[in-house]
Design a protein around this motif. Structure first.
Motif, PDB file in Angstrom:
ATOM      1  N   GLY A   1      21.705  -9.982 -21.715  1.00 35.01           N
ATOM      2  CA  GLY A   1      21.443  -8.820 -20.887  1.00 35.01           C
ATOM      3  C   GLY A   1      20.432  -7.839 -21.435  1.00 35.01           C
ATOM      4  O   GLY A   1      19.466  -7.480 -20.744  1.00 35.01           O
ATOM      5  N   PRO A   2      20.589  -7.346 -22.678  1.00 35.23           N
ATOM      6  CA  PRO A   2      19.629  -6.364 -23.190  1.00 35.23           C
ATOM      7  C   PRO A   2      18.192  -6.863 -23.172  1.00 35.23           C
ATOM      8  O   PRO A   2      17.274  -6.120 -22.791  1.00 35.23           O
ATOM      9  CB  PRO A   2      20.127  -6.121 -24.620  1.00 35.23           C
ATOM     10  N   ALA A   3      17.978  -8.114 -23.546  1.00 33.00           N
ATOM     11  CA  ALA A   3      16.611  -8.651 -23.572  1.00 33.00           C
ATOM     12  C   ALA A   3      16.035  -8.752 -22.176  1.00 33.00           C
ATOM     13  O   ALA A   3      14.863  -8.414 -21.936  1.00 33.00           O
ATOM     14  CB  ALA A   3      16.610 -10.023 -24.249  1.00 33.00           C
ATOM     15  N   TYR A   4      16.843  -9.222 -21.230  1.00 27.56           N
ATOM     16  CA  TYR A   4      16.343  -9.355 -19.858  1.00 27.56           C
ATOM     17  C   TYR A   4      16.051  -7.990 -19.234  1.00 27.56           C
ATOM     18  O   TYR A   4      15.081  -7.831 -18.490  1.00 27.56           O
ATOM     19  CB  TYR A   4      17.346 -10.120 -18.997  1.00 27.56           C
ATOM     20  N   HIS A   5      16.884  -7.003 -19.519  1.00 24.64           N
ATOM     21  CA  HIS A   5      16.619  -5.673 -18.970  1.00 24.64           C
ATOM     22  C   HIS A   5      15.383  -5.049 -19.613  1.00 24.64           C
ATOM     23  O   HIS A   5      14.555  -4.447 -18.923  1.00 24.64           O
ATOM     24  CB  HIS A   5      17.845  -4.769 -19.167  1.00 24.64           C
ATOM     25  N   ALA A   6      15.248  -5.213 -20.916  1.00 24.07           N
ATOM     26  CA  ALA A   6      14.066  -4.667 -21.600  1.00 24.07           C
ATOM     27  C   ALA A   6      12.786  -5.309 -21.090  1.00 24.07           C
ATOM     28  O   ALA A   6      11.752  -4.644 -20.936  1.00 24.07           O
ATOM     29  CB  ALA A   6      14.198  -4.878 -23.114  1.00 24.07           C
ATOM     30  N   ALA A   7      12.855  -6.600 -20.776  1.00 23.01           N
ATOM     31  CA  ALA A   7      11.661  -7.330 -20.330  1.00 23.01           C
ATOM     32  C   ALA A   7      11.172  -6.874 -18.962  1.00 23.01           C
ATOM     33  O   ALA A   7      10.040  -7.215 -18.565  1.00 23.01           O
ATOM     34  CB  ALA A   7      11.960  -8.824 -20.304  1.00 23.01           C
ATOM     35  N   LEU A   8      11.966  -6.097 -18.239  1.00 21.22           N
ATOM     36  CA  LEU A   8      11.526  -5.610 -16.931  1.00 21.22           C
ATOM     37  C   LEU A   8      10.377  -4.615 -17.042  1.00 21.22           C
ATOM     38  O   LEU A   8       9.733  -4.290 -16.045  1.00 21.22           O
ATOM     39  CB  LEU A   8      12.693  -4.946 -16.189  1.00 21.22           C
TER      40      LEU A   8
ATOM     41  N   GLU B   1      23.631  -0.945 -18.505  1.00 23.99           N
ATOM     42  CA  GLU B   1      22.781  -2.054 -18.948  1.00 23.99           C
ATOM     43  C   GLU B   1      21.301  -1.696 -18.925  1.00 23.99           C
ATOM     44  O   GLU B   1      20.495  -2.311 -19.608  1.00 23.99           O
ATOM     45  CB  GLU B   1      23.024  -3.285 -18.062  1.00 23.99           C
ATOM     46  N   MET B   2      20.950  -0.685 -18.118  1.00 25.11           N
ATOM     47  CA  MET B   2      19.549  -0.292 -18.005  1.00 25.11           C
ATOM     48  C   MET B   2      19.065   0.549 -19.187  1.00 25.11           C
ATOM     49  O   MET B   2      17.894   0.932 -19.237  1.00 25.11           O
ATOM     50  CB  MET B   2      19.322   0.476 -16.701  1.00 25.11           C
ATOM     51  N   GLN B   3      19.949   0.801 -20.148  1.00 21.75           N
ATOM     52  CA  GLN B   3      19.524   1.555 -21.332  1.00 21.75           C
ATOM     53  C   GLN B   3      18.397   0.826 -22.060  1.00 21.75           C
ATOM     54  O   GLN B   3      17.484   1.466 -22.600  1.00 21.75           O
ATOM     55  CB  GLN B   3      20.702   1.762 -22.283  1.00 21.75           C
ATOM     56  N   ALA B   4      18.446  -0.494 -22.071  1.00 17.45           N
ATOM     57  CA  ALA B   4      17.408  -1.277 -22.760  1.00 17.45           C
ATOM     58  C   ALA B   4      16.042  -1.025 -22.141  1.00 17.45           C
ATOM     59  O   ALA B   4      15.032  -0.899 -22.857  1.00 17.45           O
ATOM     60  CB  ALA B   4      17.758  -2.766 -22.708  1.00 17.45           C
TER      61      ALA B   4
ATOM     62  N   PRO C   1       0.835  -1.208   0.000  1.00 23.63           N
ATOM     63  CA  PRO C   1       0.000   0.000   0.000  1.00 23.63           C
ATOM     64  C   PRO C   1       0.871   1.260   0.000  1.00 23.63           C
ATOM     65  O   PRO C   1       1.813   1.373   0.784  1.00 23.63           O
ATOM     66  CB  PRO C   1      -0.795  -0.124   1.306  1.00 23.63           C
ATOM     67  N   ALA C   2       0.584   2.176  -0.886  1.00 25.56           N
ATOM     68  CA  ALA C   2       1.400   3.381  -0.984  1.00 25.56           C
ATOM     69  C   ALA C   2       0.642   4.460  -1.733  1.00 25.56           C
ATOM     70  O   ALA C   2      -0.196   4.176  -2.593  1.00 25.56           O
ATOM     71  CB  ALA C   2       2.718   3.085  -1.689  1.00 25.56           C
ATOM     72  N   ARG C   3       0.961   5.705  -1.410  1.00 27.57           N
ATOM     73  CA  ARG C   3       0.403   6.835  -2.155  1.00 27.57           C
ATOM     74  C   ARG C   3       1.044   6.920  -3.531  1.00 27.57           C
ATOM     75  O   ARG C   3       0.376   7.128  -4.534  1.00 27.57           O
ATOM     76  CB  ARG C   3       0.653   8.127  -1.374  1.00 27.57           C
ATOM     77  N   ARG C   4       2.375   6.767  -3.559  1.00 23.77           N
ATOM     78  CA  ARG C   4       3.121   6.693  -4.816  1.00 23.77           C
ATOM     79  C   ARG C   4       4.160   5.583  -4.670  1.00 23.77           C
ATOM     80  O   ARG C   4       4.653   5.316  -3.574  1.00 23.77           O
ATOM     81  CB  ARG C   4       3.853   8.005  -5.121  1.00 23.77           C
ATOM     82  N   ARG C   5       4.513   4.959  -5.790  1.00 25.40           N
ATOM     83  CA  ARG C   5       5.540   3.912  -5.782  1.00 25.40           C
ATOM     84  C   ARG C   5       6.703   4.347  -6.670  1.00 25.40           C
ATOM     85  O   ARG C   5       6.499   4.729  -7.827  1.00 25.40           O
ATOM     86  CB  ARG C   5       4.966   2.582  -6.266  1.00 25.40           C
ATOM     87  N   ILE C   6       7.894   4.266  -6.108  1.00 27.54           N
ATOM     88  CA  ILE C   6       9.109   4.661  -6.811  1.00 27.54           C
ATOM     89  C   ILE C   6      10.045   3.462  -6.842  1.00 27.54           C
ATOM     90  O   ILE C   6      10.306   2.845  -5.801  1.00 27.54           O
ATOM     91  CB  ILE C   6       9.798   5.852  -6.109  1.00 27.54           C
ATOM     92  N   ALA C   7      10.549   3.117  -8.011  1.00 24.24           N
ATOM     93  CA  ALA C   7      11.463   1.986  -8.160  1.00 24.24           C
ATOM     94  C   ALA C   7      12.836   2.500  -8.589  1.00 24.24           C
ATOM     95  O   ALA C   7      12.964   3.142  -9.631  1.00 24.24           O
ATOM     96  CB  ALA C   7      10.923   0.998  -9.189  1.00 24.24           C
ATOM     97  N   VAL C   8      13.838   2.220  -7.756  1.00 27.70           N
ATOM     98  CA  VAL C   8      15.229   2.525  -8.106  1.00 27.70           C
ATOM     99  C   VAL C   8      15.870   1.194  -8.476  1.00 27.70           C
ATOM    100  O   VAL C   8      16.102   0.341  -7.618  1.00 27.70           O
ATOM    101  CB  VAL C   8      15.978   3.182  -6.938  1.00 27.70           C
ATOM    102  N   LEU C   9      16.125   0.999  -9.761  1.00 25.25           N
ATOM    103  CA  LEU C   9      16.552  -0.299 -10.268  1.00 25.25           C
ATOM    104  C   LEU C   9      17.956  -0.220 -10.851  1.00 25.25           C
ATOM    105  O   LEU C   9      18.214   0.537 -11.797  1.00 25.25           O
ATOM    106  CB  LEU C   9      15.578  -0.796 -11.352  1.00 25.25           C
ATOM    107  N   GLY C  10      18.866  -1.012 -10.272  1.00 26.18           N
ATOM    108  CA  GLY C  10      20.230  -1.075 -10.771  1.00 26.18           C
ATOM    109  C   GLY C  10      20.404  -2.197 -11.773  1.00 26.18           C
ATOM    110  O   GLY C  10      19.607  -3.138 -11.842  1.00 26.18           O
ATOM    111  N   ALA C  11      21.455  -2.110 -12.544  1.00 20.64           N
ATOM    112  CA  ALA C  11      21.738  -3.094 -13.583  1.00 20.64           C
ATOM    113  C   ALA C  11      21.869  -4.495 -13.005  1.00 20.64           C
ATOM    114  O   ALA C  11      22.302  -4.681 -11.867  1.00 20.64           O
ATOM    115  CB  ALA C  11      23.021  -2.715 -14.312  1.00 20.64           C
ATOM    116  N   MET C  12      21.475  -5.478 -13.800  1.00 22.95           N
ATOM    117  CA  MET C  12      21.648  -6.890 -13.461  1.00 22.95           C
ATOM    118  C   MET C  12      22.900  -7.386 -14.170  1.00 22.95           C
ATOM    119  O   MET C  12      23.010  -7.277 -15.392  1.00 22.95           O
ATOM    120  CB  MET C  12      20.425  -7.700 -13.900  1.00 22.95           C
TER     121      MET C  12
END
Length: 489
Positions: A396-403, A421-424, A378-389
């Motif tokens: 890698g590019p496909a797995y990051h894009a699929a997120l 890697e998060m460019q995808a 439960p949250a008013r807003r949800r923020i995701a800080v996601l680092g590279a895998m």
């Protein structure tokens, strides 16, 4: 009969005759083939001089770029009782030919001297949490006579260090084993020699080095090679690699116990509903009996993890009731689900925001389940800080894009992406913003954790927000978590 007489008649167990010290000088020298200089007893074993506490034995290990002998004086200054070295030093020490080999030999001696049931845990995701839950259950039922590897000491140094720290009086030992190349689990399980081997899950972690999910399953199944006669393999029934894991275990004539939702699971989920105050109320079928217990940790993955814990505790001869209590009391581990309430202005007026620390590790499977957990929070807003895998190689590019799919499903309002890697994923979010009919997710793409912290502060954290921080450890998002968690009201 008076109280003193009752105490004197208290039954003596074999372990009561063992010494209270972890190791003494003669035992260390005998185990390592070294020569002891001084007569001493130690209560702990350490390899990092910064972590030495009074009573420790410090191993001066040598690596490619660092020599622990440089820190012997620091170890003594911090209270080390003695050190293991490959050259004479001032102060109590054991002189050996090679300190890394000596650590492995001391670990072997520790494993040989205990009359304990040993559990080994590996898997692509969840192994540290499962290891901690198994330990908590067995430590409770044995009244403090369980031992486990701390933190994520699961590699070629961490495993022997954890073994060397196991007291002779231990009744249970729980050890985590990790790898990123084939053959590594084989070497570790030969040291641990478990009676029970747990594989939590198979997911595309380290697929860069192992090539495929089948390769990952085979590498994890190496844990069965070290099982003691009559050992038990605990494997995930819901995994697409179930048949492969089962065949690997049965090839060694090992008893297989599976866990999960599948109809063929030996420890099978019957029902899971939200528990008051968070977490889940779980009902499981263990074949001969059904049990109901609470899992404090939120998320579908912890429901499955709890089944693995119950299977392992049962196979080890532990108390399932104690396991249920342990699961009900489990709190998130640092970097693996720990939750912080941090000060936050405006928003819903509560003055607080929720920070979910998953900064220690990330792979496609754990990203998906953790984003689902964010969506259920439960949250008013949800923020995701996601680092590279990391260690995904050409995948890698496909797995990051699929997120993008689990990120959108989480209901995230804003995402901060960290690492090249998060460019995808950034590209996919850009496409969605240009063409999607639904809710757009605002985002920022940063190169470092420091830049991500600046981006988060620029976006603003408000009362009622939930912020998920998750990425591979090398991205360094733990520093972002630390900066936010240390904020004062």
């Amino acid at each position: 009969m008076n109280a003193l007489a009752k105490i004197l008649e208290w039954p003596i167990e074999p372990t009561d005759l063992l010494g209270l010290a972890l190791w003494d000088a003669a035992d260390i020298a005998r185990a390592t083939g070294g020569v002891a200089f001084g007569d001493f007893q130690v209560s702990g074993v350490e390899i990092d001089s910064r972590d030495v506490v009074p009573g420790d034995l410090f191993f001066a290990l040598k690596g490619e770029s660092m020599d622990g002998h440089r820190f012997v004086d620091m170890a003594f200054a911090r209270g080390a009782t003695a050190v293991v070295v490959d050259r004479p030093v001032d102060g109590p020490h054991v002189l050996v030919q090679d300190t890394s080999t000596a650590l492995e030999l001391l670990a072997k001696a520790a494993r040989n001297r205990v009359d304990a049931t040993v559990i080994g845990v590996t898997g692509s995701v969840g192994k540290t949490g499962v290891k901690e839950a198994i330990f908590a259950a067995l430590d409770r039922s044995s009244r403090g006579k369980a031992h486990r590897s701390v933190k994520s000491y699961n590699n070629h140094v961490g495993v022997p260090l954890s073994l060397a720290r196991m007291a002779a009086r231990s009744r249970f030992g729980v050890f985590e084993m990790g790898m990123n190349h084939a053959g590594e689990i084989r070497a570790l399980t030969a040291q641990v020699r478990p009676h029970v081997a747990v594989i939590t899950a198979i997911a595309p972690a380290h697929i860069e080095n192992l090539g495929s999910l089948e390769g990952i399953a085979d590498a994890k199944a190496e844990i069965f090679e070290g099982l003691e006669p009559g050992g038990v393999a605990i494997i995930p029934a819901d995994s697409p690699q179930f048949d492969r894991l089962k065949a690997a275990a049965e090839q060694r004539r090992i008893t297989v116990v599976s866990f999960g939702r599948a109809a063929h699971a030996n420890v099978r989920l019957l029902d899971a509903v939200p528990a008051p105050g968070g977490g889940s109320l779980v009902t499981a079928d263990l074949g001969a009996r059904r049990i109901c217990y609470t899992v404090a940790e939120p998320g579908e993955h912890w429901i499955t993890n709890s089944l693995a814990v119950m299977a392992a505790v049962g196979a080890a001869g532990g108390d399932l009731g104690a396991a249920g209590i342990a699961l009900a009391e489990m709190q998130g581990l640092k970097g693996r689900g720990q939750r912080h309430s941090i000060p936050a202005p405006a928003g819903d007026g509560s003055g607080r925001a929720l920070l979910i620390d998953e900064s220690y590790n990330a792979n496609p499977a754990s990203m998906r389940v953790t984003l689902a957990q964010l969506g259920a929070t439960p949250a008013r807003r949800r923020i995701a800080v996601l680092g590279a895998m990391k260690e995904l190689g050409e995948h890698g590019p496909a797995y990051h894009a699929a997120l993008i799919e689990p990120l959108e499903a989480s209901g995230a309002d804003f995402a901060i992406l960290v690492g090249g890697e998060m460019q995808a994923l950034a590209d996919e979010l850009g496409k969605a913003a240009n063409g999607a009919l639904g809710k757009d997710i605002g985002f920022a793409h940063c190169g470092t954790a420091a830049e991500a912290l600046d981006a988060l502060r620029a976006h603003g954290v408000e009362g009622g927000d939930a912020i998920l921080v998750k990425g591979s450890n090398s991205v360094g998002l733990g520093t972002l978590v630390a900066a936010l968690a240390q904020q004062k009201d």
